[in-house]
Design a protein around this motif. Structure first.
Motif, PDB file in Angstrom:
ATOM      1  N   GLU A 514       0.827  -1.210   0.000  1.00  0.00           N
ATOM      2  CA  GLU A 514       0.000   0.000   0.000  1.00  0.00           C
ATOM      3  C   GLU A 514       0.856   1.254   0.000  1.00  0.00           C
ATOM      4  O   GLU A 514       0.560   2.233  -0.691  1.00  0.00           O
ATOM      5  CB  GLU A 514      -0.926  -0.019   1.216  1.00  0.00           C
ATOM      6  N   THR A 517       2.273   1.706  -3.464  1.00  0.00           N
ATOM      7  CA  THR A 517       1.255   2.102  -4.438  1.00  0.00           C
ATOM      8  C   THR A 517       0.889   3.571  -4.305  1.00  0.00           C
ATOM      9  O   THR A 517       0.655   4.261  -5.300  1.00  0.00           O
ATOM     10  CB  THR A 517       0.009   1.227  -4.272  1.00  0.00           C
ATOM     11  N   LYS A 518       0.840   4.097  -3.086  1.00  0.00           N
ATOM     12  CA  LYS A 518       0.432   5.483  -2.853  1.00  0.00           C
ATOM     13  C   LYS A 518       1.578   6.484  -2.984  1.00  0.00           C
ATOM     14  O   LYS A 518       1.339   7.686  -3.050  1.00  0.00           O
ATOM     15  CB  LYS A 518      -0.190   5.611  -1.460  1.00  0.00           C
TER      16      LYS A 518
END
Length: 545
Positions: A514, A517-518
């Protein structure tokens, strides 16, 4: 009852609309003679043509059609542009360079003063692949200035101008070029038109110009002169024309321009070379860009070799993320990962680089760098055709109405070219959105800001690397010495801290995935895979955990 005849009036737009270029309107013979008697269908008088009179004016013709790239000879163009500012910023000069593939372009009456405000104009005037030599206007003449545009494949051996104002009746610059094994001298001369303010006379001009030509006639190497004389050389029985011809004969020089070069039908611009050089050929008069026409000729010198640019690319968009993920999962990155940090980094780089070469192999090709005009559209091409059609019709008829139609279409094309360029860059800026880096890059392109890398003086690349290493080593030593001096005399009790970190949560694969991805995805040439490709593929779970 009032029997006075009624007068029918027509606006200028109505009269121009009758001549749309598609139909020929023939007037009755008696009507045509009446228009001639009223001086309606005759050419307007001009101040430059008063001495020669209407009977001495030549019919403006195009005896030769210049074809770009027809031969491998060097192309030389000249133009009295009458202020280069608007023609540079509106893209007119660039349009000529692209259309005719000009190797050397001599410009007179640039009206550049040589101050900081000229930097933007000169940048707009010099597209990629070209260099410029600019001579600002000198003295009190507001209409002077000379500039030479030439391709980067042509080498400048030397260049000079009349900085000491040795000649008062004209300005000049000479540039010695080398192209391949050939060396020649290009001399560009501009003579201001005599007026009560400058008090120039033809007698003073010939006195200086004859001495000027004598110095160049006996110089070494091949010679070509591009001269804006502001003399009516088309009037054969004129005293100045005969004096100019005698000067050419006495120095064994040849003048190559045949026909008028000004819109009023006079020959003002010439191309001169030695008879023995056999250098200039295919001289012709082209479009009317200003009040003067564009002069073109070729020199019997081979064109410079175009420097090729090598480009290496990969088709990243053709990669299937699912297939890439399967290859990564089946590789040793997941089956037997390295336990050492250095070994893991090397394994990561090697495996991903090999997979990238498998899915998107690098392709290298050599391309010719050319001037780009992405805003040039089919509508602009059609307007250019209409402008040339109107010019040919005016050249044939010499009617004032045809001249006005040609001027209107010429201005319409120039305005459309400028608006197309503005619209193109405006749309590119709007497409940037919040990407300010790309936006400022486009603005820099519009303002012609050239990136310059300033490096220390060095003899070789190893010397430069040593200078950088010594600089940063001395900087680190300075920081360390300053830190030690600040710490001295400070008691350790002031640095006691009762806080401690004792509890840590275990990070899962989903948490790391996560975060990756961010996070932003900047890429470097040293990355084995682009960051955006790692993110778009679902393989990041295996690569970073």
């Amino acid at each position: 009852m009032d029997q006075s005849p009624q007068v029918q009036t027509y606006s200028r737009e109505t009269l121009l609309s009758l001549n749309d270029g598609t139909h020929h309107h023939f007037l009755p013979k008696e009507v045509f003679h009446t228009l001639c008697a009223l001086d309606i269908s005759r050419v307007k008088p001009t101040r430059r043509g008063k001495k020669g009179g209407l009977k001495h004016r030549q019919k403006l013709t195009r005896s030769t059609v210049y074809k770009a790239n027809a031969t491998n000879d060097l192309s030389l163009f000249s133009l009295n542009c009458q202020s280069v500012k608007s023609k540079a910023t509106r893209g007119i000069i660039t349009d000529l360079l692209v259309e005719y593939d000009i190797d050397i372009f001599a410009l007179t009456e640039t009206w550049l003063a040589g101050n900081e405000s000229d930097d933007f104009i000169l940048s707009s005037l010099t597209p990629p692949g070209y260099e410029i030599y600019n001579i600002p206007r000198g003295g009190g003449d507001p209409h002077g200035g000379i500039a030479i545009l030439f391709k980067q494949g042509i080498t400048v051996v030397s260049k000079s101008c009349d900085q000491n104002h040795q000649y008062t009746n004209f300005e000049f610059c000479d540039v010695v070029f080398t192209c391949g094994s050939k060396c020649f001298t290009l001399v560009t001369v501009y003579r201001p038109y005599p007026s009560a303010k400058n008090q120039f006379t033809a007698g003073k001009f010939f006195e200086e110009f004859s001495q000027f030509l004598q110095d160049y006639a006996i110089s070494q190497g091949e010679l070509v002169l591009v001269v804006d004389l502001n003399l009516h050389l088309d009037i054969e029985d004129d005293y100045n024309t005969q004096k100019f011809a005698d000067l050419m004969d006495s120095l064994s020089l040849t003048q190559f321009v045949v026909g008028p070069t000004h819109r009023c039908g006079h020959t003002l611009d010439v191309v001169i070379s030695r008879e023995s050089d056999n250098l200039v050929k295919n001289t012709c008069v082209l479009d009317l860009i200003s009040d003067h026409a564009l002069i073109a000729c070729t020199l019997q010198i081979a064109k410079p070799k175009i420097p090729m640019k090598t480009i290496t690319s990969r088709k990243y968009r053709s990669i299937d993320p699912a297939v890439l993920k399967e290859d990564i999962v089946s590789s040793v990155l997941t089956s037997s990962p390295a336990t050492n940090v250095n070994d893991a980094v090397n394994q990561y780089n090697d495996i991903l680089s090999n997979l990238l070469d498998l899915h998107a192999p690098a392709r290298t090709k050599s391309v010719v760098p050319r001037i780009q005009q992405p805003w040039f559209s089919d509508s602009l091409h059609q307007l250019k055709r209409e402008r040339r059609k109107a010019e040919r019709k005016w050249i044939s008829s010499r009617l004032t109405v045809d001249l006005e139609i040609f001027k209107a279409l010429r201005n319409k094309y120039n305005v459309a070219l400028y608006h197309a360029k503005c619209t193109f860059f405006n749309n590119k800026i709007l497409e940037c959105g919040n990407n300010y880096k790309t936006m400022f890059s486009i603005i820099g392109e519009v303002l012609h800001n050239k990136k310059t890398t300033k490096l220390p003086d060095h003899d070789c690349s190893s010397d430069l690397a040593d200078q950088f290493a010594n600089y940063f080593m001395s900087k680190i030593e300075t920081v360390r010495s300053n830190m030690q001096s600040n710490v001295t005399g400070v008691s350790s009790s002031q640095h006691n801290c009762n806080l401690s970190f004792s509890n840590f949560d275990t990070v899962s694969v989903a948490d790391v995935s996560e975060i990756i991805t961010k996070s932003p995805c900047p890429s470097s040439l040293l990355d084995p895979l682009p960051s955006w490709l790692v993110r778009c593929s679902a393989a990041c779970n295996y690569l970073h955990c």
